[in-house]
Scaffold this motif. Structure first.
Motif, short mmCIF file in Angstrom:
data_model
loop_
_atom_site.label_atom_id
_atom_site.label_comp_id
_atom_site.label_asym_id
_atom_site.label_seq_id
_atom_site.Cartn_x
_atom_site.Cartn_y
_atom_site.Cartn_z
N LEU A 123 102.60 56.67 -11.38
CA LEU A 123 101.72 56.22 -10.38
C LEU A 123 101.28 54.59 -10.64
O LEU A 123 101.06 53.80 -10.03
N VAL A 171 101.60 71.86 -0.17
CA VAL A 171 102.35 70.71 -0.61
C VAL A 171 103.92 71.37 0.00
O VAL A 171 104.63 70.69 0.58
N GLY A 278 109.76 62.20 -0.39
CA GLY A 278 108.62 61.73 0.07
C GLY A 278 109.02 60.40 0.54
O GLY A 278 108.30 59.78 1.40
N TRP A 285 103.52 56.93 2.14
CA TRP A 285 102.74 58.19 1.64
C TRP A 285 103.56 59.06 0.54
O TRP A 285 103.13 59.93 0.09
N TRP A 287 104.25 58.41 -2.48
CA TRP A 287 103.34 58.60 -3.67
C TRP A 287 102.80 59.84 -3.92
O TRP A 287 102.20 60.49 -5.01
N VAL A 288 102.34 60.42 -2.76
CA VAL A 288 101.54 61.79 -2.79
C VAL A 288 102.55 62.97 -3.55
O VAL A 288 101.94 63.83 -4.24
N MET A 289 103.78 62.83 -3.36
CA MET A 289 104.60 63.89 -4.04
C MET A 289 104.48 63.81 -5.78
O MET A 289 104.63 64.64 -6.11
N SER A 290 104.14 62.67 -6.08
CA SER A 290 104.20 62.44 -7.48
C SER A 290 102.75 63.32 -7.97
O SER A 290 102.80 64.18 -8.98
N ILE A 291 101.71 63.09 -7.30
CA ILE A 291 100.42 63.90 -7.46
C ILE A 291 100.69 65.36 -7.08
O ILE A 291 100.33 66.31 -8.09
N ALA A 292 101.60 65.78 -6.10
CA ALA A 292 101.75 67.01 -5.84
C ALA A 292 102.55 67.75 -6.82
O ALA A 292 102.15 68.97 -7.39
#
Length: 468
Positions: A123, A171, A278, A285, A287-292
């Motif tokens: 990120l 997710v 993603g 959005w 980048w949300v998949m990196s956190i997930a």
């Protein structure tokens, strides 16, 4: 009235919800975000890929149900180790503990920690690969954090597993729904001509199963903590029959979603298939998949640490590992020495490597010992049918899974022999060299006594009750 002193023992606190979370929580880890692309490189087509995902789920279900019977016959923690010990003898059990404690579990934990770190750090390094030193440092912090949580409290560990499992399902549901939307829009680019270009070689099929089954890893997690499970004869089969079909359905939907948004070629060359998905489907959005992916891997690492530490604990209790690893904290009742040992070895092997090769070697050794355990179950069914068992599967089930295990072990070697498998085999056999003088003949008794006493006082741990 003076009450009799109570012996220390692990406390049974894992119920049905906790059991489901331990199985599904470890199964849904880095695999579903990492292996679809490496699997596709082997099998080469969308249709064959989905078929293997489904077959792998069925195979894991049948294997786990067989293990559930073993867990109700042999009601002790330790999973494969304790089953091999009770059916195949001390030598093979020691070799399993040797491989598990020094190679399998630490390297698995290191891979999961690196996956968490890679996704979290990416990120802050968008557009370029993050420095390896930064990734390793974050991974080390993650390992220390998970180890601390597991050493503190069993209930806290289970609670974290349950909450992170809920996040994982959310997710995966987002990915599945996103794929369905793409399908309804008629843009399923990766599902056209599904079986075109399939690689039907035995080696390719074996490697594809290795990669896929890595994502399903964790189906036997509850067997490692049988002594901490309330009513294992009920909880074991029920948790398995809830968790594995649920995970299988989600995995199939997620892979359909991946293939709806990407062609097989795009999947093959993706470094993180969920992040690529993603960026294509969620746009800004993505980048949300990196956190997930990071949270998913953290939950899996937390659950595997909880169960994996118990294998070292049980092996030490049986005299196959140093005595200090068989002790629990006098207040928290957690096997903290075994957990700390796993953490130290994991930190040592925290070196970035070839993810695909490591998974293949893990699968090779894992299914070898799975086959040995299933052979023990078949032996008990034939030779000792009168043993009390609260749950039983038809004998054809472990026989079919044993045949699958034989295929998974031999197929890569026969079709495409490589030196790596020879090295792994020699490492397994090296356990004999250690077992004969140190364990069987006990040539150096008391070698670690002073260190054991020091660590026992320093860590505030004590031996446990050996009952069950």
């Amino acid at each position: 009235m003076n009450s009799a002193p109570q012996k220390l023992q692990l406390r049974p606190e894992v119920g049905l919800v906790g059991g489901v979370s331990l199985i599904a929580g470890v199964m849904i880890g880095s695999g579903i975000f990492m292996t679809p692309q490496t699997m596709m490189r082997n099998i080469m087509s969308a249709g064959a890929s989905l078929l293997i995902w489904g077959c792998s789920g069925i195979l894991c279900m049948l294997t786990a149900l067989s293990y559930a019977e073993m867990g109700t016959v042999i009601r002790e923690s330790g999973g494969d180790y304790i089953y091999i010990l009770r059916t195949s003898g001390r030598l093979m059990a020691f070799i399993y503990a040797f491989i598990f404690a020094l190679i399998k579990r630490p390297c698995s934990a290191a891979i999961q920690a690196l996956t968490i770190a890679q996704n979290a750090v990416s990120l802050f390094y968008q557009g370029c690969p993050p420095p390896a030193l930064v990734v390793k440092a974050v991974a080390a912090v993650v390992l220390l954090l998970v180890s601390t949580i597991n050493c503190m409290n069993v209930r806290l560990t289970i609670a974290i597993s349950i909450w992170l499992l809920a996040i994982k399902f959310i997710v995966l549901a987002i990915i599945a729904i996103g794929g369905l939307i793409v399908l309804f829009q008629g843009e399923a680019v990766g599902l056209q001509n599904s079986f075109e270009g399939t690689n039907f070689s035995i080696y390719a099929i074996g490697m594809a199963f290795y990669q896929c089954l890595w994502s399903y890893g964790g189906w036997g997690n509850l067997n490692y903590v049988t002594e901490e499970t309330t009513r294992p004869e009920v909880i074991l089969p029920r948790a398995i029959m809830i968790a594995i079909p649920l995970v299988t359905v989600f995995y199939l939907l997620v892979n359909v979603s991946y293939l709806a948004a990407m062609t097989p070629r795009e999947m093959m060359f993706s470094t993180a298939v969920a992040v690529t998905w993603g960026n294509k489907v969620l746009g800004g959005w993505g980048w949300v998949m990196s956190i997930a992916a990071a949270l998913s891997s953290f939950g899996s690492l937390n659950g595997s640490f909880f169960s994996g530490g118990r294998v070292c604990f049980v092996a030490a209790r049986e005299g196959h590992l140093p005595d200090i690893l068989s002790m629990v904290h006098v207040q928290r009742l957690t096997p903290s020495p075994a957990l700390i040992f796993t953490t130290i070895i994991s930190l040592i092997v925290l070196i970035p490597g070839d993810f695909e090769s490591i998974v293949n070697l893990f699968s090779f050794t894992g299914w070898f010992f799975n086959g040995l355990t299933l052979s023990g179950l078949i032996y008990l069914k034939i030779k000792k049918p009168d043993l009390p068992r609260a749950y039983s599967v038809p004998i054809i089930v472990p026989i079919l899974v044993l045949l699958a295990a034989v295929f998974l072990v031999l197929a890569p070697i026969i079709d495409n022999p490589r030196l790596e498998y020879l090295y792994v085999t020699l490492f397994i056999l090296s356990g004999v060299v250690i077992y004969v003088p140190l364990i069987h003949f006990r040539l150096f008794p008391g070698l670690l006594d002073k260190l054991t006493v020091f660590l026992q006082l320093f860590l505030e741990v004590a031996p446990t009750d050996k009952k069950l």
